[in-house]
Enzyme design. Structure first.
Site, mmCIF file in Angstrom:
data_model
loop_
_atom_site.group_PDB
_atom_site.id
_atom_site.type_symbol
_atom_site.label_atom_id
_atom_site.label_comp_id
_atom_site.label_asym_id
_atom_site.label_seq_id
_atom_site.Cartn_x
_atom_site.Cartn_y
_atom_site.Cartn_z
ATOM 1 N N GLU A 1 7.413 -23.999 23.097
ATOM 2 C CA GLU A 1 6.960 -24.984 22.111
ATOM 3 C C GLU A 1 5.649 -24.512 21.479
ATOM 4 O OE1 GLU A 1 8.592 -29.077 24.047
ATOM 5 O OE2 GLU A 1 6.664 -28.468 24.838
ATOM 6 N N ASP B 1 0.132 -33.455 21.968
ATOM 7 C CA ASP B 1 -0.335 -32.257 21.251
ATOM 8 C C ASP B 1 -1.327 -32.489 20.103
ATOM 9 O OD1 ASP B 1 1.984 -31.810 22.629
ATOM 10 O OD2 ASP B 1 3.058 -30.896 20.985
HETATM 11 C C1 FRU Z 1 5.001 -30.411 23.163
HETATM 12 C C2 FRU Z 1 6.044 -31.229 22.431
HETATM 13 C C3 FRU Z 1 6.406 -30.567 21.113
HETATM 14 C C4 FRU Z 1 6.890 -31.700 20.290
HETATM 15 C C5 FRU Z 1 5.976 -32.816 20.737
HETATM 16 C C6 FRU Z 1 6.619 -34.172 20.742
HETATM 17 O O1 FRU Z 1 4.241 -31.142 24.048
HETATM 18 O O2 FRU Z 1 7.171 -31.401 23.230
HETATM 19 O O3 FRU Z 1 7.324 -29.512 21.237
HETATM 20 O O4 FRU Z 1 6.777 -31.454 18.931
HETATM 21 O O5 FRU Z 1 5.556 -32.508 22.045
HETATM 22 O O6 FRU Z 1 5.694 -35.167 21.003
#
Ligand code: FRU
Length: 603
Positions: free
Chosen positions: A320, A150
């Protein structure tokens, strides 16, 4: 720059005494425990990685005191690449000892003492980040090395677009989440900075957001940058860090965690809500498929005001990476709020995707305009996830960036020294379509246009009735170009656009003006054997698209945009050699194309 060749390193290491090699000595204490002592630390210890191995736990002890713990896929039989452990913070501090625990089950067939990693470990004052992998994009943001997911904490200030990202500095698979940092003055050329926020006793650093606290409401000074992220260990809690140097280095708030929420909740996204004069945070209540909305006067004390999402839109997987912002509706004086919700799995073509809801927000509660049954997607490809926007962007712009991959196969795509790129930056708007509903328009940010070299242009021409026209892609540009095609004159027809290479691999696109659909078929587009979820045909509704298409090709990705932003589609492709040709045709009757331009892109 030095080119790193793991084969030479292993060969050299194998000739060295087994337990002592240039300032490194290893003691094997049992089948799964090895201690490595660094007697003459240089800037980096290069750790040899073999991706097929499970993680080894590496505890860094300085004078016996634990400094950090990392997880690395230490090499057993072969070295795929090395990753740097930065020893600078420990130089002159005393004895550096690594207490390494390898996975227990491996000892059944092989003792840790036999692994190649001990002899292939090397100290160095440099770490080579030059990357010659053929799928490395030219004009998309990628980490210098290692895994990325992300985009995080993006903010704009003083002409600079700051971008943080979920980074694994110790391997090209997901692990050791840390906020990596890059910045850009034009959204296409990126400078890489040292890691911005590193794991601590509360856990690894998951996704989150940043704001510029112009008035100093948090008590860390006017204009300080405040980031709030999820600390992830046994639980997920929200933590704050602030920066006084414009986002280069951060200090963690001693009162962390600031929100010790009782269940899995993550990815806080905050903004200043002018009408109510307070900060607002949206937090993903991941397993409950809803977003929680908090408010605060000082960014440290937050009050839960409401939740949105139960029963709305796509409800699979986990919710998310939220975002919430207001946008003008094209051609009107109206403004509406958009709540972005990334979810995984449950996307339209499997795995991860970005949905959104349009409605109103009063500072405490979001109300969606449409029925719970309505689902809207920001992008209709398979590789567009965790998309969020820059805070504090100039000129009332809402610029977003997505991670160009999908959790279904992100860890397995055929790259090594780095893994994953971000999408092109995109400007969002809202338009009312023929069906009366409001949708997001998604356009490549104008900054991207500066990449264009001199176009090969073709005026109007006819295709169809079995006749296709072929165009060569810029050879010197090696799998990198933009194609702009105006097919408005072909209304009512089925246009076919095919990218192909000498190996006969093809990415087949179809614009079906009758069905109002644009599709992309990557089932024969190149490598796909790394995941059964990779081959796919993705389809976008085109709404009232006016018949202009922009295609951005960058070695391992193709992004398609309607000229007015009516749809966007992002897909990875791994052609074994770059596409060299575009064929344009029409199924059935003859169709007229107004113009076609092929731009080399230069960065
Ligand atoms: C989304 C996610 C988020 C989390 C991050 C962990 O891709 O799962 O929810 O904060 O990646 O790397």
């Amino acid at each position: 720059m030095k080119i790193f060749n793991p084969a030479l390193l292993v060969a050299a290491a194998l000739c060295a005494p087994a337990l002592a090699w240039a300032g490194i000595s290893a003691s094997h204490l049992g089948s799964t425990n090895t201690m490595v002592r660094l007697t003459e630390p240089q800037r980096y210890l290069l750790l040899p990685v073999q991706e097929a191995m499970p993680d080894a736990k590496v505890e860094v002890l300085v004078n016996g005191k634990p400094e950090r713990t990392l997880y690395v896929r230490l090499a057993d039989t072969a070295v795929d690449y090395v990753v740097p452990l930065d020893l600078e913070p420990y130089r002159g501090q005393g004895e550096v000892l690594l207490n390494i625990i390898t996975e227990a089950y491996r000892s059944r067939s092989r003792e840790a003492a036999d692994y190649v990693c001990w002899s292939a470990m090397q100290m160095s004052d440099t770490f080579d980040t030059q990357n010659t992998e053929k799928y490395r994009p030219l004009y998309h943001h990628t980490p210098l090395y290692g895994w990325m997911n992300d985009p995080n904490g993006m903010f704009y200030r003083d002409g600079e677009w700051h971008l943080y990202y979920q980074h694994n500095p110790y391997g090209s698979k997901w692990q050791n989440m840390t906020w990596g940092h890059s910045s850009s003055r034009d959204l296409v050329n990126w400078i890489h900075h040292p890691e911005a926020i590193e794991p601590d006793g509360l856990g690894t650093i998951f996704s989150g957001s940043s704001v510029v606290d112009h008035q100093g409401t948090a008590g860390f000074g006017e204009g300080s940058v405040i980031s709030i992220y999820t600390s992830c260990a046994h639980s997920q809690v929200q933590s704050l860090a602030y920066s006084h140097d414009g986002g280069l280095t951060f200090t963690k708030y001693p009162g962390n965690p600031i929100i010790p929420n009782p269940r899995e909740a993550r990815d806080p996204n905050m903004f200043w809500h002018e009408p109510s004069g307070q900060w607002v945070m949206v937090l993903a209540d991941a397993l409950e498929h809803q977003m929680q909305i908090y408010t605060s006067a000082n960014l440290k004390d937050w009050t839960l005001q409401s939740s949105f999402g139960k029963g709305y839109g796509a409800q699979e997987g986990v919710w998310e990476c939220p975002d919430l912002f207001e946008l003008p509706v094209e051609g009107t004086n109206e403004r509406k709020w958009v709540l972005v919700c990334n979810l995984n799995p449950g996307g339209p073509f499997g795995g991860s995707a970005t949905q959104y809801f349009v409605g109103d927000f009063d500072g405490k509660t979001f109300r969606c305009d449409t029925d719970p049954s309505v689902t809207k997607w920001m992008d209709y490809g398979k590789d567009h996830y965790a998309t969020v926007s820059w805070s504090n962007a100039p000129a009332d712009r809402r610029v977003v960036l997505g991670w160009m991959s999908n959790w279904q196969y992100a860890n397995d795509v055929p790259t090594m020294q780095y893994r994953s790129a971000n999408t092109l930056p995109r400007d969002l708007g809202l338009f009312r379509a023929d069906d009366g509903q409001l949708y997001l328009s998604v356009k490549p940010s104008a900054e991207v246009d500066v990449l264009r070299g001199k176009a090969v242009a073709k005026g109007s021409f006819n295709v169809g009735n079995g006749k296709e026209k072929s165009f060569a892609l810029p050879e010197a540009n090696d799998g990198v170009c933009e194609i702009e095609i105006d097919y408005a004159a072909a209304r009512g027809k089925q246009l076919t656009l095919t990218l192909s290479n000498a190996q006969g691999e093809e990415l087949a696109m179809l614009y079906d003006a009758d069905k109002h659909e644009f599709s992309m078929d990557r089932t024969r587009a190149g490598l796909s054997d790394f995941s059964h979820s990779f081959p796919a045909v993705t389809v976008a509704p085109t709404y009232d698209a006016q018949g202009k298409l922009r295609l951005f090709i960058d070695r391992c990705s193709v992004e398609a945009f309607d000229g007015d932003g009516r749809f966007a589609m992002t897909n990875l492709v791994f052609p074994t050699s770059p596409y060299t040709q575009l064929r344009v045709g029409a199924n059935g009757a003859s169709a007229k194309i107004n113009s076609l331009k092929i731009y080399p892109l230069v960065n």
